[in-house]
Motif scaffolding. Structure first.
Motif, PDB file in Angstrom:
ATOM      1  N   GLU A   1      40.706  44.587  38.649  1.00  0.00           N
ATOM      2  CA  GLU A   1      39.847  43.687  39.406  1.00  0.00           C
ATOM      3  C   GLU A   1      39.453  44.406  40.686  1.00  0.00           C
ATOM      4  O   GLU A   1      40.299  44.955  41.390  1.00  0.00           O
ATOM      5  CB  GLU A   1      40.582  42.389  39.735  1.00  0.00           C
ATOM      6  CG  GLU A   1      39.685  41.369  40.405  1.00  0.00           C
ATOM      7  CD  GLU A   1      40.369  40.033  40.600  1.00  0.00           C
ATOM      8  OE1 GLU A   1      40.845  39.783  41.727  1.00  0.00           O
ATOM      9  OE2 GLU A   1      40.430  39.260  39.624  1.00  0.00           O
TER      10      GLU A   1
ATOM     11  N   SER B   1      36.521  44.411  44.172  1.00  0.00           N
ATOM     12  CA  SER B   1      35.671  43.512  44.954  1.00  0.00           C
ATOM     13  C   SER B   1      34.661  44.324  45.760  1.00  0.00           C
ATOM     14  O   SER B   1      34.940  45.443  46.199  1.00  0.00           O
ATOM     15  CB  SER B   1      36.499  42.638  45.882  1.00  0.00           C
ATOM     16  OG  SER B   1      37.166  43.408  46.839  1.00  0.00           O
TER      17      SER B   1
ATOM     18  N   LYS C   1      32.508  39.642  46.396  1.00  0.00           N
ATOM     19  CA  LYS C   1      32.542  39.223  44.995  1.00  0.00           C
ATOM     20  C   LYS C   1      33.569  40.058  44.246  1.00  0.00           C
ATOM     21  O   LYS C   1      33.688  41.251  44.475  1.00  0.00           O
ATOM     22  CB  LYS C   1      31.175  39.391  44.347  1.00  0.00           C
ATOM     23  CG  LYS C   1      30.118  38.479  44.934  1.00  0.00           C
ATOM     24  CD  LYS C   1      28.823  38.589  44.184  1.00  0.00           C
ATOM     25  CE  LYS C   1      27.822  37.620  44.800  1.00  0.00           C
ATOM     26  NZ  LYS C   1      26.591  37.575  44.048  1.00  0.00           N
ATOM     27  N   THR C   2      34.295  39.413  43.351  1.00  0.00           N
ATOM     28  CA  THR C   2      35.264  40.146  42.542  1.00  0.00           C
ATOM     29  C   THR C   2      34.696  40.346  41.140  1.00  0.00           C
ATOM     30  O   THR C   2      33.921  39.520  40.641  1.00  0.00           O
ATOM     31  CB  THR C   2      36.611  39.402  42.458  1.00  0.00           C
ATOM     32  OG1 THR C   2      36.394  38.129  41.881  1.00  0.00           O
ATOM     33  CG2 THR C   2      37.249  39.270  43.823  1.00  0.00           C
ATOM     34  N   TYR C   3      35.071  41.449  40.527  1.00  0.00           N
ATOM     35  CA  TYR C   3      34.617  41.787  39.183  1.00  0.00           C
ATOM     36  C   TYR C   3      35.600  42.777  38.588  1.00  0.00           C
ATOM     37  O   TYR C   3      36.426  43.364  39.298  1.00  0.00           O
ATOM     38  CB  TYR C   3      33.205  42.393  39.226  1.00  0.00           C
ATOM     39  CG  TYR C   3      33.129  43.697  40.018  1.00  0.00           C
ATOM     40  CD1 TYR C   3      33.202  44.930  39.373  1.00  0.00           C
ATOM     41  CD2 TYR C   3      33.033  43.687  41.398  1.00  0.00           C
ATOM     42  CE1 TYR C   3      33.152  46.113  40.088  1.00  0.00           C
ATOM     43  CE2 TYR C   3      32.983  44.864  42.126  1.00  0.00           C
ATOM     44  CZ  TYR C   3      33.046  46.074  41.463  1.00  0.00           C
ATOM     45  OH  TYR C   3      33.020  47.254  42.182  1.00  0.00           O
TER      46      TYR C   3
ATOM     47  N   GLY D   1      36.363  46.361  36.754  1.00  0.00           N
ATOM     48  CA  GLY D   1      35.751  47.672  36.675  1.00  0.00           C
ATOM     49  C   GLY D   1      36.798  48.763  36.578  1.00  0.00           C
ATOM     50  O   GLY D   1      37.997  48.508  36.665  1.00  0.00           O
TER      51      GLY D   1
END
Length: 153
Positions: A106, A108, A112-114, A116
């Motif tokens: 995770e 950021s 925003k977190t995503y 990758g």
């Protein structure tokens, strides 16, 4: 997630040009396995170019270099051709290998977190054992640091 001193998880992935590559294909050689977020972005391009520029020195030290991202083989081909890259670029579109090596994280950006790829490099010895790892890699002078570790192995 592999630990230093343990066997590196084997895998088979497609590479630029379309062939399949398995980690076990390189038994008897040192392997620099590096994970990077995305083709043709600033940091990833600098990293791939740096490894490509030092490829002859890595080969002289008995090592092969494998770069891994979630990009498709087609994107890898364009990336390779655009920048004259010499290292093998492997496609892990399903994130299986990224997860096995613990680099699918995770992240950021701008609040925003995503999910990758965390830029990471693993040095695997000729017997397939993970001998060294670099996590949260900063691109500047990284290829040179990895080369020194390869020569010392």
């Amino acid at each position: 997630m592999p630990q230093t001193g343990s066997a590196a998880p084997d895998f088979t992935l497609p590479r630029d040009g379309g062939e399949e590559v398995s980690l076990s294909d390189f038994r008897g050689q040192k392997v620099v396995l590096y994970f990077y977020p995305k083709d043709d972005t600033s940091g990833c391009t600098k990293q791939a170019i740096a490894f490509s520029e030092h490829l002859g020195e890595f080969e002289a030290a008995g090592a092969v270099i494998l770069g891994v991202s979630k990009d498709s083989v087609k994107k890898h081909d364009k990336f390779r051709d655009k920048h004259g890259l010499k290292v093998a670029l492997l496609s892990d579109e399903e994130s299986d290998v990224c997860e096995r090596y613990g680099v699918w994280k995770e992240k950021s950006m701008y609040g925003k977190t995503y999910m990758g790829i965390e830029r990471s490099t693993f040095l695997i010895d000729a017997e397939g054992v993970l001998s060294e790892e670099w996590r949260k890699v900063k691109v500047s002078e990284h290829a040179e640091a990895v080369l020194e570790a390869v020569k010392a192995l």
